[in-house]
Structure formats: structure tokens, C-alpha cells
Design a protein around this motif. Structure first.
Motif, PDB file in Angstrom:
ATOM      1  N   TRP A 125     -15.063 -50.061 -16.143  1.00  0.00           N
ATOM      2  CA  TRP A 125     -15.890 -49.560 -17.240  1.00  0.00           C
ATOM      3  C   TRP A 125     -17.152 -50.397 -17.424  1.00  0.00           C
ATOM      4  CZ3 TRP A 125     -17.493 -51.797 -21.867  1.00  0.00           C
ATOM      5  CH2 TRP A 125     -18.103 -50.914 -22.766  1.00  0.00           C
ATOM      6  N   HIS A 126     -17.017 -51.701 -17.333  1.00  0.00           N
ATOM      7  CA  HIS A 126     -18.142 -52.608 -17.554  1.00  0.00           C
ATOM      8  C   HIS A 126     -19.247 -52.385 -16.520  1.00  0.00           C
ATOM      9  CE1 HIS A 126     -19.949 -55.993 -19.502  1.00  0.00           C
ATOM     10  NE2 HIS A 126     -19.912 -56.766 -18.431  1.00  0.00           N
ATOM     11  N   VAL A 127     -18.840 -52.193 -15.266  1.00  0.00           N
ATOM     12  CA  VAL A 127     -19.816 -51.928 -14.206  1.00  0.00           C
ATOM     13  C   VAL A 127     -20.503 -50.586 -14.434  1.00  0.00           C
ATOM     14  CG1 VAL A 127     -20.079 -51.438 -11.739  1.00  0.00           C
ATOM     15  CG2 VAL A 127     -18.677 -53.372 -12.470  1.00  0.00           C
ATOM     16  N   LEU A 128     -19.724 -49.557 -14.760  1.00  0.00           N
ATOM     17  CA  LEU A 128     -20.291 -48.235 -15.002  1.00  0.00           C
ATOM     18  C   LEU A 128     -21.175 -48.205 -16.248  1.00  0.00           C
ATOM     19  CD1 LEU A 128     -17.205 -45.950 -14.227  1.00  0.00           C
ATOM     20  CD2 LEU A 128     -19.188 -46.414 -12.758  1.00  0.00           C
ATOM     21  N   ASP A 129     -20.917 -49.113 -17.177  1.00  0.00           N
ATOM     22  CA  ASP A 129     -21.671 -49.145 -18.431  1.00  0.00           C
ATOM     23  C   ASP A 129     -22.983 -49.919 -18.306  1.00  0.00           C
ATOM     24  OD1 ASP A 129     -22.239 -48.883 -21.208  1.00  0.00           O
ATOM     25  OD2 ASP A 129     -21.372 -50.864 -21.559  1.00  0.00           O
ATOM     26  N   LEU A 130     -22.902 -51.157 -17.820  1.00  0.00           N
ATOM     27  CA  LEU A 130     -24.082 -52.023 -17.863  1.00  0.00           C
ATOM     28  C   LEU A 130     -24.710 -52.339 -16.503  1.00  0.00           C
ATOM     29  CD1 LEU A 130     -22.983 -54.534 -20.658  1.00  0.00           C
ATOM     30  CD2 LEU A 130     -24.661 -52.686 -20.820  1.00  0.00           C
ATOM     31  N   THR A 131     -24.095 -51.861 -15.413  1.00  0.00           N
ATOM     32  CA  THR A 131     -24.705 -52.083 -14.099  1.00  0.00           C
ATOM     33  C   THR A 131     -25.286 -50.792 -13.539  1.00  0.00           C
ATOM     34  OG1 THR A 131     -23.192 -53.908 -13.613  1.00  0.00           O
ATOM     35  CG2 THR A 131     -24.327 -52.900 -11.745  1.00  0.00           C
ATOM     36  N   THR A 132     -24.478 -49.746 -13.488  1.00  0.00           N
ATOM     37  CA  THR A 132     -24.965 -48.469 -12.965  1.00  0.00           C
ATOM     38  C   THR A 132     -25.459 -47.531 -14.068  1.00  0.00           C
ATOM     39  OG1 THR A 132     -22.799 -47.379 -13.066  1.00  0.00           O
ATOM     40  CG2 THR A 132     -23.294 -48.679 -11.085  1.00  0.00           C
ATOM     41  N   GLY A 133     -24.969 -47.741 -15.298  1.00  0.00           N
ATOM     42  CA  GLY A 133     -25.367 -46.880 -16.412  1.00  0.00           C
ATOM     43  C   GLY A 133     -24.716 -45.517 -16.402  1.00  0.00           C
ATOM     44  N   THR A 134     -23.704 -45.329 -15.567  1.00  0.00           N
ATOM     45  CA  THR A 134     -23.054 -44.025 -15.414  1.00  0.00           C
ATOM     46  C   THR A 134     -22.461 -43.504 -16.720  1.00  0.00           C
ATOM     47  OG1 THR A 134     -22.501 -44.639 -13.136  1.00  0.00           O
ATOM     48  CG2 THR A 134     -21.356 -42.730 -14.068  1.00  0.00           C
ATOM     49  N   VAL A 135     -21.826 -44.390 -17.491  1.00  0.00           N
ATOM     50  CA  VAL A 135     -21.191 -43.966 -18.747  1.00  0.00           C
ATOM     51  C   VAL A 135     -21.993 -44.438 -19.961  1.00  0.00           C
ATOM     52  CG1 VAL A 135     -18.886 -43.920 -17.712  1.00  0.00           C
ATOM     53  CG2 VAL A 135     -19.712 -46.037 -18.782  1.00  0.00           C
ATOM     54  N   ARG A 140     -31.331 -47.837 -19.555  1.00  0.00           N
ATOM     55  CA  ARG A 140     -32.694 -48.095 -19.073  1.00  0.00           C
ATOM     56  C   ARG A 140     -32.652 -49.191 -18.015  1.00  0.00           C
ATOM     57  NH1 ARG A 140     -36.397 -49.554 -23.967  1.00  0.00           N
ATOM     58  NH2 ARG A 140     -37.992 -49.320 -22.341  1.00  0.00           N
ATOM     59  N   PRO A 141     -32.799 -48.844 -16.747  1.00  0.00           N
ATOM     60  CA  PRO A 141     -32.815 -49.859 -15.679  1.00  0.00           C
ATOM     61  C   PRO A 141     -33.925 -50.872 -15.915  1.00  0.00           C
ATOM     62  CG  PRO A 141     -32.622 -47.645 -14.761  1.00  0.00           C
ATOM     63  CD  PRO A 141     -32.943 -47.476 -16.226  1.00  0.00           C
ATOM     64  N   GLY A 142     -33.600 -52.142 -15.724  1.00  0.00           N
ATOM     65  CA  GLY A 142     -34.600 -53.184 -15.915  1.00  0.00           C
ATOM     66  C   GLY A 142     -34.749 -53.656 -17.342  1.00  0.00           C
ATOM     67  N   HIS A 143     -33.905 -53.130 -18.253  1.00  0.00           N
ATOM     68  CA  HIS A 143     -33.941 -53.552 -19.660  1.00  0.00           C
ATOM     69  C   HIS A 143     -32.531 -53.951 -20.116  1.00  0.00           C
ATOM     70  CE1 HIS A 143     -37.610 -51.152 -19.248  1.00  0.00           C
ATOM     71  NE2 HIS A 143     -38.102 -51.857 -20.246  1.00  0.00           N
ATOM     72  N   PRO A 144     -31.979 -55.016 -19.543  1.00  0.00           N
ATOM     73  CA  PRO A 144     -30.592 -55.405 -19.855  1.00  0.00           C
ATOM     74  C   PRO A 144     -30.358 -55.745 -21.319  1.00  0.00           C
ATOM     75  CG  PRO A 144     -31.708 -57.131 -18.615  1.00  0.00           C
ATOM     76  CD  PRO A 144     -32.590 -55.927 -18.558  1.00  0.00           C
ATOM     77  N   TYR A 145     -31.341 -56.373 -21.968  1.00  0.00           N
ATOM     78  CA  TYR A 145     -31.164 -56.741 -23.378  1.00  0.00           C
ATOM     79  C   TYR A 145     -30.911 -55.494 -24.222  1.00  0.00           C
ATOM     80  CZ  TYR A 145     -32.178 -58.767 -27.989  1.00  0.00           C
ATOM     81  OH  TYR A 145     -32.111 -59.177 -29.303  1.00  0.00           O
ATOM     82  N   GLN A 146     -31.772 -54.487 -24.058  1.00  0.00           N
ATOM     83  CA  GLN A 146     -31.634 -53.275 -24.849  1.00  0.00           C
ATOM     84  C   GLN A 146     -30.356 -52.527 -24.502  1.00  0.00           C
ATOM     85  OE1 GLN A 146     -33.753 -52.501 -27.422  1.00  0.00           O
ATOM     86  NE2 GLN A 146     -32.048 -51.107 -27.888  1.00  0.00           N
ATOM     87  N   ASN A 147     -29.958 -52.566 -23.231  1.00  0.00           N
ATOM     88  CA  ASN A 147     -28.720 -51.887 -22.821  1.00  0.00           C
ATOM     89  C   ASN A 147     -27.494 -52.530 -23.471  1.00  0.00           C
ATOM     90  OD1 ASN A 147     -30.101 -50.060 -21.175  1.00  0.00           O
ATOM     91  ND2 ASN A 147     -29.978 -51.395 -19.383  1.00  0.00           N
TER      92      ASN A 147
END
Length: 222
Positions: A125-135, A140-147
Motif C-alpha cells: 500500500w505504501h508504495v502504491l500510495d507515495l511512490t507510484t501514486g496508484t491509490v 503529484r510526481p515530484g512533490h513528495p511533501y504535498q503528497n
């Protein structure tokens, strides 16, 4: 020789111990990096970008990051497979219940298997949430803080993360102790120190990781 070692119970326990320590080292570094979110979006986003440029110009963009990911995936798979096979071997060795009850184990010991399952599902879940953004709606790619802020602005994001980090604390507490015993670091004179280190590591990791969603929930990070 490698097959002989792997087939033995001690070999599988050693694989579990070494792979567990690799993941533990990563968790400590990852937690420290996560805490940079309290210094603002600029510093956190810069840190996330730096992770992709480590080793340049010798290493190409993201090569070092992918190398770390490959090592971690190998460690997770080795850890999970050896844990599953040891569990099956233990069940086959005693197909019927003991006549006399064994001494009551600690809560962490009794929940190691379920804790491992919870953490395995969380990693996906963590990878799909904050790495790929799938879920992650609005990722927003390149905006980890906002994600990160977006994730912990939802009730389910907080629940999933906090439950997983509590499971992680229990897993680390017992796992570090078990790894030390398997690798021969335990002794009558060092047992108390090893238990203290295991408790401190578990507490620091749990508190450090949970601090991020708590920071977002309280408005300290926004």
C-alpha cells in the motif's frame, strides 16, 4: 553448500536475521529522512530529490536509489520466505497440540506472524500510495511533501499507517532480540543490554514514524 545451509533450520534463521538487520538499518535511515518534513516543504522535497542523485556523476540518475530498492526487495523476499518455511516446519514437527501448555510468550512473540503479514500488506500500500501514486487521488510526481500531507489528511491514511507502525514496533522489538541470538551475539552478560537496545529501537522507530501523521493531524505540518 548454499543449498545445504538453506535447507537447515539454522540456515533459514540466519537468513531471517541478516535480512531483518538490513531492513532495520534502512528503517532507521528512512525514519530520519521522514523527520525532515518538520523543516518545511523546501527541505523535504530537496531531500527526496537528493535520494535520486546520490552517487552522481559516477552513478546515473536514480541508479543508487534503484540499487537500494533491489537490495530491500531481496531482503523482504528472503525474510518472508524463510519465515514462512520455518513456520511450516514448526507446524509439521508438532501436528497435535501440547499436552501441557507452554509458558505464556510475550505479546510481541505471539503476534510476530500476524505482524509480518500486516507489514507486508502495508509495504504494498505504501508504495502504491507515495511512490507510484496508484491509490493516491491527486498524486503529484515530484512533490513528495504535498503528497505526504494529502495522505495524512485522510482518516484511512492515518489509520493504515499508525496500525502498521505499531505492528512494526512489536516486530522490531522481538526481531532484533531473535536476530542477536541467532547470530551468536547473545550471552548471559549481554542479554540485558540487547533487550534494552531492542526496546529503545522499537520505541524510537514507532514514535519517529508516527510523528509524521500526528504532525499533519495537529497542523504542525501543513
Amino acid at each position: 553448500m548454499a543449498r545445504t545451509v538453506w535447507d537447515s533450520t539454522l540456515g533459514k534463521k540466519t537468513v531471517m536475521a541478516v535480512s531483518g538487520l538490513i531492513m532495520l538499518l534502512y528503517l532507521v535511515v528512512h525514519m530520519i529522512g521522514n523527520l525532515k518534513i518538520f523543516f518545511g516543504a523546501g527541505e523535504f522535497d530537496h531531500y527526496a530529490h537528493w535520494l535520486r542523485t546520490v552517487g552522481e556523476p559516477f552513478m546515473h540518475y536514480e541508479w543508487t536509489l534503484w540499487l537500494v530498492r533491489i537490495v530491500l526487495v531481496a531482503a523482504v523476499v528472503a525474510h518472508a520466505v524463510s519465515a514462512y518455511q520455518l513456520s511450516r516446519r514448526d507446524i509439521r514437527a508438532r501436528p497435535s497440540k501440547y499436552v501441557h501448555k507452554r509458558p505464556r510468550a510475550s505479546y510481541a512473540t505471539r503476534t510476530m506472524r500476524w505482524g509480518g503479514v500486516i507489514l507486508g500488506l502495508f509495504i504494498v500500500w505504501h508504495v502504491l500510495d507515495l511512490t507510484t501514486g496508484t491509490v493516491h487521488p491527486g498524486f503529484r510526481p515530484g512533490h513528495p511533501y504535498q503528497n505526504v500531507v494529502d495522505t495524512f489528511s485522510t482518516w484511512y491514511g492515518n489509520v493504515i499507517y499508525i496500525v502498521a507502525m505499531l505492528a512494526l514496533g512489536l516486530h522490531v522489538r522481538h526481531g532484533f532480540w531473535s536476530a542477536a541470538q541467532t547470530l551468536g551475539a547473545g550471552s548471559r552478560t549481554r542479554d540485558r543490554a540487547l533487550k534494552t537496545v531492542a526496546n529503545v529501537l522499537a520505541l524510537l522507530l514507532t514514535a519517529g514514524f508516527i510523528a509524521v501523521p500526528v504532525g499533519v493531524m495537529t497542523g504542525v505540518v501543513s
